[in-house]
Write a protein that holds these residues in place. Structure first.
Motif, PDB file in Angstrom:
ATOM      1  N   PHE A 238      -9.494   9.779   0.567  1.00  0.00           N
ATOM      2  CA  PHE A 238      -9.438  11.144   1.079  1.00  0.00           C
ATOM      3  C   PHE A 238      -8.602  11.997   0.140  1.00  0.00           C
ATOM      4  O   PHE A 238      -7.583  11.549  -0.381  1.00  0.00           O
ATOM      5  N   VAL A 239      -9.078  13.219  -0.078  1.00  0.00           N
ATOM      6  CA  VAL A 239      -8.368  14.132  -0.968  1.00  0.00           C
ATOM      7  C   VAL A 239      -8.164  15.448  -0.233  1.00  0.00           C
ATOM      8  O   VAL A 239      -9.122  16.112   0.179  1.00  0.00           O
TER       9      VAL A 239
ATOM     10  N   SER B 276      -5.191   9.707  -0.568  1.00  0.00           N
ATOM     11  CA  SER B 276      -4.803   8.601   0.297  1.00  0.00           C
ATOM     12  C   SER B 276      -6.049   7.921   0.843  1.00  0.00           C
ATOM     13  O   SER B 276      -7.055   8.582   1.113  1.00  0.00           O
ATOM     14  N   THR B 277      -5.975   6.612   0.988  1.00  0.00           N
ATOM     15  CA  THR B 277      -7.078   5.915   1.648  1.00  0.00           C
ATOM     16  C   THR B 277      -6.846   5.860   3.164  1.00  0.00           C
ATOM     17  O   THR B 277      -7.662   5.304   3.886  1.00  0.00           O
TER      18      THR B 277
ATOM     19  N   ASP C 278       0.847  -1.197   0.000  1.00  0.00           N
ATOM     20  CA  ASP C 278       0.000   0.000   0.000  1.00  0.00           C
ATOM     21  C   ASP C 278       0.884   1.249   0.000  1.00  0.00           C
ATOM     22  O   ASP C 278       0.607   2.218  -0.696  1.00  0.00           O
ATOM     23  N   ASP C 279       1.951   1.202   0.793  1.00  0.00           N
ATOM     24  CA  ASP C 279       2.852   2.338   1.036  1.00  0.00           C
ATOM     25  C   ASP C 279       4.186   2.094   0.345  1.00  0.00           C
ATOM     26  O   ASP C 279       5.102   1.579   0.957  1.00  0.00           O
TER      27      ASP C 279
ATOM     28  N   ARG D 228      -6.070   0.606   0.299  1.00  0.00           N
ATOM     29  CA  ARG D 228      -6.757  -0.051   1.413  1.00  0.00           C
ATOM     30  C   ARG D 228      -7.887   0.839   1.921  1.00  0.00           C
ATOM     31  O   ARG D 228      -8.424   1.649   1.200  1.00  0.00           O
ATOM     32  N   ALA D 229      -8.202   0.669   3.211  1.00  0.00           N
ATOM     33  CA  ALA D 229      -9.300   1.413   3.807  1.00  0.00           C
ATOM     34  C   ALA D 229      -8.819   1.950   5.148  1.00  0.00           C
ATOM     35  O   ALA D 229      -8.141   1.233   5.890  1.00  0.00           O
ATOM     36  N   MET D 230      -9.166   3.189   5.463  1.00  0.00           N
ATOM     37  CA  MET D 230      -8.750   3.748   6.738  1.00  0.00           C
ATOM     38  C   MET D 230      -9.204   2.842   7.873  1.00  0.00           C
ATOM     39  O   MET D 230     -10.368   2.452   7.939  1.00  0.00           O
TER      40      MET D 230
END
Ligand SMILES: [Zn+2]
Length: 407
Positions: A234-235, A288-289, A156-157, A223-225
């Motif tokens: 999120f933006v 980013s999620t 993810d990162d 992924r999901a927060m």
């Protein structure tokens, strides 16, 4: 995603917020496992079929970057990753961004030493009036390496962001009409140790920064927060160029992902490569999620990425980049933040989702108390259809506090 520390060690080596982090990690380990979708296991890239981001191709890139061969993309693994990404740029027939090179070496402290390498490619704009203006689509490629023999794959990162960047590049490279503005595709190194790569880039930019119409970066979009905010991305950044919201709306319409607008001050520090561009007042968008239970852990593996979501987000970013590269005019930087009213909706939706998973997330009493209060405030604001500056300030303060408690 940078962990917000000032030292060179990543979060994996720090005791920060250890107890809450441990609780979440324990809760998250099972969430990570639950999230494993069926996957093909293919490492080779499928042939391109269309200009839109392709899910199989995104997955193949994430798997490649997160594989043991890339050693967590630090040291020799980072060099191997850089060579792979430069090959991808060449395959797409992109031009080099840095004076005839795809690489921008970042000098180390001693003379002649190199501590990292930014990567960049470009497509020259077709409109003689606009081609000296730039749109940048970026994602850092470095991660945490191998620590005490344990691989940190960083799927993810930020293999997810790099896959997006390459797929958006492919969309431009194979599109029917070339962009009017010039478009650069940049992958930063050394993000994890304090945004060094992007800091070096803005100090030694290959184009004048005041000609950059829009800088886009994505960090962790697969992924999901907290493992539960499954349909949201999120933006951050529209508060300095509110005109970007119409492009975002248009690009996200009908896609299986919800854009959650937030002001950048919801994060206490600049947590990713938008930071140096924000400081230079370049209009930016940060996608980013959010943090999740696998963040900066060996569990950040390619098997647990939500590929349909990554595909949808990549398409949203590609659409915004296309709008920015083709529009007659682009939104200018506005020094006074015009914070989106939609923030209240974003906060409400996140809080509702987190509270719905109160048990699984093992939220403590103080956290749920704060969350219920903030949820009530957000619902009140949305019910009235207006938010005063004081209400916004309160909402952001309590959101920051909640993030600090639960992440
Ligand atoms: Zn990170």
């Amino acid at each position: 995603m940078h962990d917000g520390s000032t030292g060179a060690r990543g979060r994996a080596g720090r005791p920060r917020r250890m107890l809450t982090a441990l609780a979440i990690r324990l809760a998250g380990a099972s969430l990570c496992l639950l999230a494993i979708p069926a996957t093909s296991g293919a490492l080779d890239l499928p042939a391109p079929t269309a200009a839109a981001p392709d899910q199989a191709r995104l997955e193949a890139i994430v798997r490649k970057l997160a594989s043991p061969e890339m050693e967590g993309r630090r040291g020799a693994g980072a060099e191997r990753t850089a060579a792979y990404l430069v090959d991808q740029f060449k395959d797409l027939k992109l031009e080099p961004l840095f004076d005839g090179r795809f690489t921008q070496p970042i000098p180390g402290k001693t003379p002649g030493a190199i501590q990292g390498t930014n990567l960049g490619a470009m497509i020259r704009g077709s409109d003689p009036r606009l081609r000296d203006e730039w749109v940048i689509v970026s994602a850092h490629y470095d991660h945490l390496g191998v620590r005490r023999g344990v691989l940190y794959p960083g799927a993810d990162d930020n293999a997810s962001g790099v896959a997006m960047m390459l797929e958006v590049a492919r969309g431009f490279a194979t599109g029917a009409t070339p962009p009017r503005r010039s478009v650069a595709f940049v992958s930063f190194d050394l993000e994890e140790i304090g945004l060094f790569g992007s800091r070096y880039f803005v100090a030694h930019p290959p184009m004048p920064l005041d000609r950059v119409s829009l800088f886009i970066t994505a960090d962790m979009i697969g992924r999901a927060m907290m493992g539960v905010c499954k349909d949201q991305v999120f933006v951050l950044g529209t508060e300095h160029a509110p005109g970007l919201r119409a492009w975002l709306d248009e690009s996200a319409r009908g896609r299986p992902v919800r854009v959650g607008l937030l002001g950048s001050d919801v994060l206490v520090l600049n947590r990713s490569d938008y930071g140096p561009f924000r400081t230079r007042q370049v209009p930016y968008l940060f996608f980013s999620t959010g943090e999740n239970p696998c963040y900066h852990s060996p569990e950040d593996r390619a098997e647990t990425i939500d590929y349909p979501k990554l595909t949808a987000i990549s398409a949203v970013i590609g659409g915004v980049a296309a709008s920015a590269s083709g529009a007659e005019e682009t939104p200018r930087w506005s020094p006074t933040p015009d914070n989106p009213f939609d923030e209240a909706r974003t906060v409400r939706d996140v809080l509702r989702t987190l509270l719905d998973h109160e048990q699984a997330l093992k939220l403590n009493g103080a956290a749920t108390f704060l969350m219920r209060k903030a949820l009530g405030d957000a619902e009140g604001i949305l019910g009235r259809g207006a938010m005063t500056p004081a209400e916004r300030s309160d909402l952001i303060q309590v959101t920051r506090l909640i993030l600090a408690m639960i992440q």
